[in-house]
Scaffold this motif. Sequence first.
Motif, PDB file in Angstrom:
ATOM      1  N   UNK A 162       0.851  -1.184   0.000  1.00 59.07           N
ATOM      2  CA  UNK A 162       0.000   0.000   0.000  1.00 59.07           C
ATOM      3  C   UNK A 162       0.891   1.240   0.000  1.00 59.07           C
ATOM      4  N   UNK A 163       0.277   2.379  -0.281  1.00 62.28           N
ATOM      5  CA  UNK A 163       1.000   3.650  -0.290  1.00 62.28           C
ATOM      6  C   UNK A 163       1.150   4.128   1.152  1.00 62.28           C
ATOM      7  N   UNK A 164       2.236   3.702   1.802  1.00 57.64           N
ATOM      8  CA  UNK A 164       2.432   4.036   3.212  1.00 57.64           C
ATOM      9  C   UNK A 164       2.692   5.524   3.429  1.00 57.64           C
ATOM     10  N   UNK A 165       3.312   6.173   2.465  1.00 54.78           N
ATOM     11  CA  UNK A 165       3.525   7.619   2.614  1.00 54.78           C
ATOM     12  C   UNK A 165       2.187   8.345   2.696  1.00 54.78           C
ATOM     13  N   UNK A 166       1.274   7.986   1.790  1.00 55.82           N
ATOM     14  CA  UNK A 166      -0.038   8.620   1.819  1.00 55.82           C
ATOM     15  C   UNK A 166      -0.799   8.224   3.077  1.00 55.82           C
TER      16      UNK A 166
END
Length: 340
Positions: A162-166
């Motif tokens: 998943x997009x962990x930054x987002x």
Amino acid sequence: MAATIRDIASACNVSLSTVSRALNEQAGVSEETRVLVQETAARLGYLPNVAAQRLRRRGSDLIGIFIKGPMNPFFQELLERFEHRLRAEGFVVSIVRIWHNEDEVAITQATLASTRYAGAIMLGGWFNVGAEGLAQVSVPTVFCTTYSVAGADLDKYSTVVIDDRQAMRDLVTHLRGLGHERIAYLGCDDDDLSVGSFRESAFQEALQASGVPLVQDLCAGERFEEDPYSFSYGYRFAQKLASHAPTAVVAVSDVVALGAVRGLTDLGLRVPEDVSVAGIDGILVTEFTVPRLTTVVQPAEELVSETWDLLRSLMSGGEHRHVIVPGVLSARESTGPVAS
């Protein structure tokens, strides 16, 4: 007692994967080594695995799923979905559970060398394989929910995450909107070179981007005896963090977050009135806890579909890729306005 491929590898001073390739007439082994391995196998009286021979005759339909952190409910959900999907398409699933203090490289090598696999899925958030270990994995492989292989080029392996930054931006933005500034990160120890460290970096970036200065005492990793993705780890870490008076805590996973809720409660602190708590994963139990946990929900079905599509591509000679899918913030009862 019959000789094993470990005995052959030891006698020839080569790796398990080299023995497997030599015995199975696969590429990647010099003719000299192939002859040495086969002659040593004959001398030691090695008897090949009958099940493996059967698979070789008709082409392997065996997929290995290696789980690092097998007690995590989120990985159990993914595993169930993988099993249904792969079996529906005629594949056989072999499940290997790896505990947090075990050597995943050695276990993976030994397992893959023991029979013929068509492909492998590395499922879990803490696979510290490294470039050297990756080179020993002899079948098409996709890492699901884990980010990087230390020291390896990006075109040498595949990931689906998943997009962990987002996700961290969404959690920090949510908490900042509730007035929080002393936001702690409850993560993993320094040995975690994958998801734990990546999420910590993403958290720090999101916090600084929101205009809040980083307080080191609120985001320093800890080392305890417990599995760093466990309820008990979250419990102990939260109790230690409480002395630094955070008004909110972001945990590396839902399991760790739920452990933190209990740890804070046992100190007499109320969630969310005194301390807000949030996690990542979206495991089912978080919808039924008191309070219900604020979390970033990982799209399980999309992760499974992307991983399987990518693995099938690799098994057909496709190139390595890195797939990022979005998570979804679910703001629930465990986060609230900062106490006045």
